[in-house]
Design a protein around this motif. Structure first.
Motif, PDB file in Angstrom:
ATOM      1  N   LEU A  47       7.871   7.925 -12.273  1.00 46.21           N
ATOM      2  CA  LEU A  47       9.295   7.691 -12.005  1.00 46.21           C
ATOM      3  C   LEU A  47       9.714   6.231 -11.964  1.00 46.21           C
ATOM      4  O   LEU A  47      10.857   5.924 -11.663  1.00 46.21           O
ATOM      5  CB  LEU A  47       9.681   8.410 -10.706  1.00 46.21           C
ATOM      6  N   GLY A  48       8.796   5.334 -12.220  1.00 48.06           N
ATOM      7  CA  GLY A  48       9.150   3.931 -12.364  1.00 48.06           C
ATOM      8  C   GLY A  48       9.244   3.154 -11.071  1.00 48.06           C
ATOM      9  O   GLY A  48       9.258   3.712  -9.973  1.00 48.06           O
ATOM     10  N   THR A  49       9.326   1.845 -11.224  1.00 48.42           N
ATOM     11  CA  THR A  49       9.310   0.955 -10.069  1.00 48.42           C
ATOM     12  C   THR A  49      10.582   1.050  -9.235  1.00 48.42           C
ATOM     13  O   THR A  49      10.538   0.859  -8.025  1.00 48.42           O
ATOM     14  CB  THR A  49       9.084  -0.505 -10.496  1.00 48.42           C
ATOM     15  N   GLY A  50      11.711   1.333  -9.872  1.00 45.93           N
ATOM     16  CA  GLY A  50      12.959   1.452  -9.113  1.00 45.93           C
ATOM     17  C   GLY A  50      12.898   2.597  -8.114  1.00 45.93           C
ATOM     18  O   GLY A  50      13.309   2.446  -6.958  1.00 45.93           O
ATOM     19  N   PHE A  51      12.382   3.731  -8.538  1.00 46.20           N
ATOM     20  CA  PHE A  51      12.232   4.882  -7.641  1.00 46.20           C
ATOM     21  C   PHE A  51      11.269   4.536  -6.513  1.00 46.20           C
ATOM     22  O   PHE A  51      11.546   4.811  -5.338  1.00 46.20           O
ATOM     23  CB  PHE A  51      11.731   6.094  -8.425  1.00 46.20           C
ATOM     24  N   VAL A  52      10.143   3.927  -6.851  1.00 46.17           N
ATOM     25  CA  VAL A  52       9.148   3.566  -5.831  1.00 46.17           C
ATOM     26  C   VAL A  52       9.759   2.597  -4.824  1.00 46.17           C
ATOM     27  O   VAL A  52       9.583   2.762  -3.611  1.00 46.17           O
ATOM     28  CB  VAL A  52       7.879   2.979  -6.478  1.00 46.17           C
TER      29      VAL A  52
ATOM     30  N   ALA B  46       0.839  -1.204   0.000  1.00 41.87           N
ATOM     31  CA  ALA B  46       0.000   0.000   0.000  1.00 41.87           C
ATOM     32  C   ALA B  46       0.869   1.247   0.000  1.00 41.87           C
ATOM     33  O   ALA B  46       0.564   2.237  -0.686  1.00 41.87           O
ATOM     34  CB  ALA B  46      -0.930  -0.005   1.216  1.00 41.87           C
ATOM     35  N   ARG B  47       1.969   1.209   0.734  1.00 43.74           N
ATOM     36  CA  ARG B  47       2.872   2.366   0.774  1.00 43.74           C
ATOM     37  C   ARG B  47       3.464   2.617  -0.618  1.00 43.74           C
ATOM     38  O   ARG B  47       3.590   3.763  -1.046  1.00 43.74           O
ATOM     39  CB  ARG B  47       3.977   2.130   1.799  1.00 43.74           C
ATOM     40  N   ALA B  48       3.808   1.550  -1.328  1.00 42.71           N
ATOM     41  CA  ALA B  48       4.328   1.700  -2.691  1.00 42.71           C
ATOM     42  C   ALA B  48       3.285   2.340  -3.601  1.00 42.71           C
ATOM     43  O   ALA B  48       3.607   3.187  -4.447  1.00 42.71           O
ATOM     44  CB  ALA B  48       4.753   0.345  -3.244  1.00 42.71           C
ATOM     45  N   THR B  49       2.027   1.961  -3.410  1.00 38.59           N
ATOM     46  CA  THR B  49       0.949   2.560  -4.202  1.00 38.59           C
ATOM     47  C   THR B  49       0.842   4.053  -3.916  1.00 38.59           C
ATOM     48  O   THR B  49       0.664   4.864  -4.837  1.00 38.59           O
ATOM     49  CB  THR B  49      -0.390   1.850  -3.905  1.00 38.59           C
ATOM     50  N   VAL B  50       0.965   4.431  -2.655  1.00 37.79           N
ATOM     51  CA  VAL B  50       0.920   5.857  -2.283  1.00 37.79           C
ATOM     52  C   VAL B  50       2.087   6.601  -2.924  1.00 37.79           C
ATOM     53  O   VAL B  50       1.907   7.684  -3.513  1.00 37.79           O
ATOM     54  CB  VAL B  50       0.934   6.042  -0.751  1.00 37.79           C
ATOM     55  N   ILE B  51       3.285   6.045  -2.827  1.00 39.02           N
ATOM     56  CA  ILE B  51       4.472   6.700  -3.389  1.00 39.02           C
ATOM     57  C   ILE B  51       4.304   6.905  -4.890  1.00 39.02           C
ATOM     58  O   ILE B  51       4.580   7.987  -5.425  1.00 39.02           O
ATOM     59  CB  ILE B  51       5.747   5.888  -3.081  1.00 39.02           C
ATOM     60  N   SER B  52       3.822   5.887  -5.569  1.00 39.32           N
ATOM     61  CA  SER B  52       3.595   6.003  -7.005  1.00 39.32           C
ATOM     62  C   SER B  52       2.533   7.057  -7.308  1.00 39.32           C
ATOM     63  O   SER B  52       2.680   7.877  -8.221  1.00 39.32           O
ATOM     64  CB  SER B  52       3.182   4.647  -7.586  1.00 39.32           C
ATOM     65  N   ALA B  53       1.469   7.065  -6.512  1.00 37.58           N
ATOM     66  CA  ALA B  53       0.375   8.013  -6.747  1.00 37.58           C
ATOM     67  C   ALA B  53       0.820   9.459  -6.551  1.00 37.58           C
ATOM     68  O   ALA B  53       0.499  10.326  -7.375  1.00 37.58           O
ATOM     69  CB  ALA B  53      -0.800   7.688  -5.832  1.00 37.58           C
ATOM     70  N   VAL B  54       1.552   9.737  -5.475  1.00 37.20           N
ATOM     71  CA  VAL B  54       1.913  11.136  -5.194  1.00 37.20           C
ATOM     72  C   VAL B  54       2.993  11.662  -6.137  1.00 37.20           C
ATOM     73  O   VAL B  54       3.218  12.870  -6.200  1.00 37.20           O
ATOM     74  CB  VAL B  54       2.324  11.369  -3.712  1.00 37.20           C
TER      75      VAL B  54
END
Length: 196
Positions: free
Chosen positions: A88-93, A75-83
């Protein structure tokens, strides 16, 4: 968070200081700017993708996602991607998610979530007359330039608002050189002026 900032300034015996508040830390920084014990010590304020002082309620889906993110790394990864607008891609997330796993306490995350979505401190943000820089990310999907102009800038008589091209909600990681340059220029410009 704001009280901790003031206690730290006292512990370090800072008669004057500049302050940057990012995201929910921006809400705390706005609160600090209105406190009588800080008003004369705070030389200037920079608010970066800041939550408004009157809070920023989420809809039901957003609330569930952010609440889950305190304990659930997916869920945190989803938030990071959303904001960051998913730009910026999966590596950044993965990098930001791992950094937050190592440094963020889930209980503190839950408490801060409640604060920035529910606690209205706008009645305590008044009387600060020194310069304020309000920065928003061009691609921030939630805390937009419009939100800053409508809910943050009107609190201050000496405010400058800028949009950071190429950034979303995490400018220190997305556009670090530009972000630091703007904040440093703001602070250094105030450092050259005599205290009022």
């Amino acid at each position: 968070m704001g009280r901790d900032l003031l206690h730290l300034a006292d512990a370090l015996a800072w008669d004057e200081f500049h302050l940057v508040g990012h995201s929910m830390g921006g809400q705390a920084a706005q609160w600090v700017s209105g406190q009588p014990e800080a008003r004369d010590r705070l030389r200037s304020l920079a608010l970066l993708c800041a939550v408004p002082s009157r809070a920023f309620p989420l809809d039901a889906d957003g609330s569930r996602l952010f609440e889950a993110a305190a304990d659930d790394l997916d869920a945190r990864a989803t938030v990071i991607s959303a904001v960051t607008g998913g730009r910026l891609g999966t590596g950044f997330v993965r990098y930001v998610n791992e950094l937050s796993r190592k440094t963020a306490d889930p209980a503190a995350m839950r408490a801060y979530l409640r604060t920035w979505t529910q606690d209205d401190v706008s009645d305590q943000v008044e009387g600060y007359r020194r310069p304020v820089l309000v920065l928003t990310g061009q691609h921030d999907p939630v805390l937009t330039a419009a939100v800053a102009e409508e809910q943050i800038a009107p609190q201050y008589p000496d405010v400058r608002s800028l949009v950071l091209d190429g950034a979303a909600h995490l400018p220190p990681m997305e556009t670090p050189a530009r972000t630091v340059t703007l904040i440093a220029e703001h602070f250094l410009g105030q450092a050259e002026k005599p205290s009022s």
